[in-house]
Scaffold this motif. Structure first.
Motif, PDB file in Angstrom:
ATOM      1  N   VAL A  23      14.670  16.485 -65.983  1.00  0.00           N
ATOM      2  CA  VAL A  23      14.382  16.214 -66.218  1.00  0.00           C
ATOM      3  C   VAL A  23      15.604  16.230 -68.073  1.00  0.00           C
ATOM      4  O   VAL A  23      15.539  15.586 -68.969  1.00  0.00           O
ATOM      5  CB  VAL A  23      13.141  17.438 -67.111  1.00  0.00           C
ATOM      6  N   VAL A  24      16.312  17.574 -68.050  1.00  0.00           N
ATOM      7  CA  VAL A  24      17.269  17.310 -69.112  1.00  0.00           C
ATOM      8  C   VAL A  24      18.012  16.327 -69.319  1.00  0.00           C
ATOM      9  O   VAL A  24      18.735  15.744 -70.216  1.00  0.00           O
ATOM     10  CB  VAL A  24      17.895  19.127 -68.900  1.00  0.00           C
ATOM     11  N   LEU A  25      18.536  15.796 -68.209  1.00  0.00           N
ATOM     12  CA  LEU A  25      19.598  15.177 -67.785  1.00  0.00           C
ATOM     13  C   LEU A  25      18.985  13.414 -68.307  1.00  0.00           C
ATOM     14  O   LEU A  25      19.507  12.631 -69.224  1.00  0.00           O
ATOM     15  CB  LEU A  25      20.181  14.407 -66.813  1.00  0.00           C
ATOM     16  N   ALA A  26      17.197  13.448 -68.663  1.00  0.00           N
ATOM     17  CA  ALA A  26      16.391  12.799 -68.609  1.00  0.00           C
ATOM     18  C   ALA A  26      16.680  12.414 -70.630  1.00  0.00           C
ATOM     19  O   ALA A  26      16.369  11.228 -71.325  1.00  0.00           O
ATOM     20  CB  ALA A  26      15.582  12.202 -68.699  1.00  0.00           C
ATOM     21  N   HIS A  27      17.032  13.542 -70.867  1.00  0.00           N
ATOM     22  CA  HIS A  27      17.046  13.348 -72.422  1.00  0.00           C
ATOM     23  C   HIS A  27      18.121  13.603 -73.795  1.00  0.00           C
ATOM     24  O   HIS A  27      18.937  13.786 -74.653  1.00  0.00           O
ATOM     25  CB  HIS A  27      16.260  14.534 -72.793  1.00  0.00           C
ATOM     26  N   GLU A  58      18.269   7.006 -60.915  1.00  0.00           N
ATOM     27  CA  GLU A  58      17.408   8.074 -60.934  1.00  0.00           C
ATOM     28  C   GLU A  58      16.840   8.539 -62.047  1.00  0.00           C
ATOM     29  O   GLU A  58      15.581   8.226 -62.384  1.00  0.00           O
ATOM     30  CB  GLU A  58      18.065   9.135 -60.045  1.00  0.00           C
ATOM     31  N   ILE A  59      17.770   8.599 -63.215  1.00  0.00           N
ATOM     32  CA  ILE A  59      17.318   9.322 -64.746  1.00  0.00           C
ATOM     33  C   ILE A  59      16.851   8.341 -65.765  1.00  0.00           C
ATOM     34  O   ILE A  59      15.308   8.150 -65.982  1.00  0.00           O
ATOM     35  CB  ILE A  59      19.137   9.516 -65.557  1.00  0.00           C
ATOM     36  N   HIS A  60      17.228   7.019 -64.825  1.00  0.00           N
ATOM     37  CA  HIS A  60      16.244   5.974 -66.009  1.00  0.00           C
ATOM     38  C   HIS A  60      14.885   5.653 -65.497  1.00  0.00           C
ATOM     39  O   HIS A  60      13.953   5.450 -66.334  1.00  0.00           O
ATOM     40  CB  HIS A  60      17.076   4.085 -64.993  1.00  0.00           C
ATOM     41  N   ARG A  61      14.733   5.688 -63.759  1.00  0.00           N
ATOM     42  CA  ARG A  61      13.184   6.204 -63.598  1.00  0.00           C
ATOM     43  C   ARG A  61      12.791   7.496 -64.274  1.00  0.00           C
ATOM     44  O   ARG A  61      11.268   6.856 -63.968  1.00  0.00           O
ATOM     45  CB  ARG A  61      13.384   6.130 -61.790  1.00  0.00           C
ATOM     46  N   ALA A  68      10.663  14.184 -63.664  1.00  0.00           N
ATOM     47  CA  ALA A  68      11.208  14.129 -62.633  1.00  0.00           C
ATOM     48  C   ALA A  68      10.240  14.904 -61.061  1.00  0.00           C
ATOM     49  O   ALA A  68       9.589  15.801 -61.534  1.00  0.00           O
ATOM     50  CB  ALA A  68      12.236  14.683 -63.253  1.00  0.00           C
ATOM     51  N   VAL A  69      10.999  14.092 -60.051  1.00  0.00           N
ATOM     52  CA  VAL A  69      10.737  14.667 -58.738  1.00  0.00           C
ATOM     53  C   VAL A  69      11.470  14.908 -57.922  1.00  0.00           C
ATOM     54  O   VAL A  69      12.855  13.913 -57.833  1.00  0.00           O
ATOM     55  CB  VAL A  69       9.272  14.193 -58.232  1.00  0.00           C
ATOM     56  N   LEU A  78      11.270  21.485 -50.472  1.00  0.00           N
ATOM     57  CA  LEU A  78      11.200  22.462 -51.386  1.00  0.00           C
ATOM     58  C   LEU A  78      10.677  21.177 -51.806  1.00  0.00           C
ATOM     59  O   LEU A  78      11.632  20.066 -51.976  1.00  0.00           O
ATOM     60  CB  LEU A  78      12.210  22.606 -52.199  1.00  0.00           C
ATOM     61  N   PHE A  79       9.987  20.970 -52.649  1.00  0.00           N
ATOM     62  CA  PHE A  79       9.671  19.595 -53.438  1.00  0.00           C
ATOM     63  C   PHE A  79       8.910  20.010 -54.795  1.00  0.00           C
ATOM     64  O   PHE A  79       8.174  21.351 -54.959  1.00  0.00           O
ATOM     65  CB  PHE A  79       8.088  18.827 -52.867  1.00  0.00           C
ATOM     66  N   ALA A  80       9.137  19.521 -55.685  1.00  0.00           N
ATOM     67  CA  ALA A  80       9.110  19.772 -57.327  1.00  0.00           C
ATOM     68  C   ALA A  80       8.652  18.561 -58.173  1.00  0.00           C
ATOM     69  O   ALA A  80       9.405  17.530 -57.667  1.00  0.00           O
ATOM     70  CB  ALA A  80      10.068  20.906 -57.773  1.00  0.00           C
TER      71      ALA A  80
END
Length: 129
Positions: A23-27, A58-61, A68-69, A78-80
């Protein structure tokens, strides 16, 4: 079985292998990501994204879907899911994350979990702005 073998205390946090990190990278602009991350990224499990180009896809997605998953990328079992808490102009204020054992969170109810998490993020943003 989830093992909590990855304990991060301090400044080191693998942005490429965590839902909150994605999420951080997506910004951040792609060019800036490319300038700070190496072409080959550290692997934590066999599911970790280890090529910067794959991570950028993945960041574009993440940008497109709004969350984000990670699925066994940082730790086996671990799933998040992470959703951004954003100001009205889209600026990142925080992140809401739900994480737990893969067998519990990765299910047919994932879309409902994502919807509730997005709603919670919106409500938090409304309170903070």
């Amino acid at each position: 079985m989830l093992n909590a073998s990855q304990l991060n205390v301090g400044p080191d946090y693998p942005l490429h292998a965590t839902a909150a990190g994605k999420v951080v990278l997506a910004h951040i602009a792609d060019g800036e990501i490319a300038s700070v991350l190496p072409e080959n990224l550290e692997s934590y499990t066999s599911n970790t994204i280890v090529r910067r180009d794959d991570l950028l896809r993945e960041i574009h997605r993440v940008r497109e879907q709004g969350y984000a998953v990670i699925d066994n990328e940082y730790e086996t079992g671990l799933f998040a899911v992470a959703c951004p808490v954003q100001e009205s102009d889209g600026k990142l204020m925080g992140i809401v994350v739900v994480q737990g054992p893969t067998e519990r969170l990765k299910s047919d109810s994932l879309s409902g979990t994502v919807s509730l998490l997005m709603q919670a993020a919106d409500e938090i943003a409304a309170v903070l702005t």
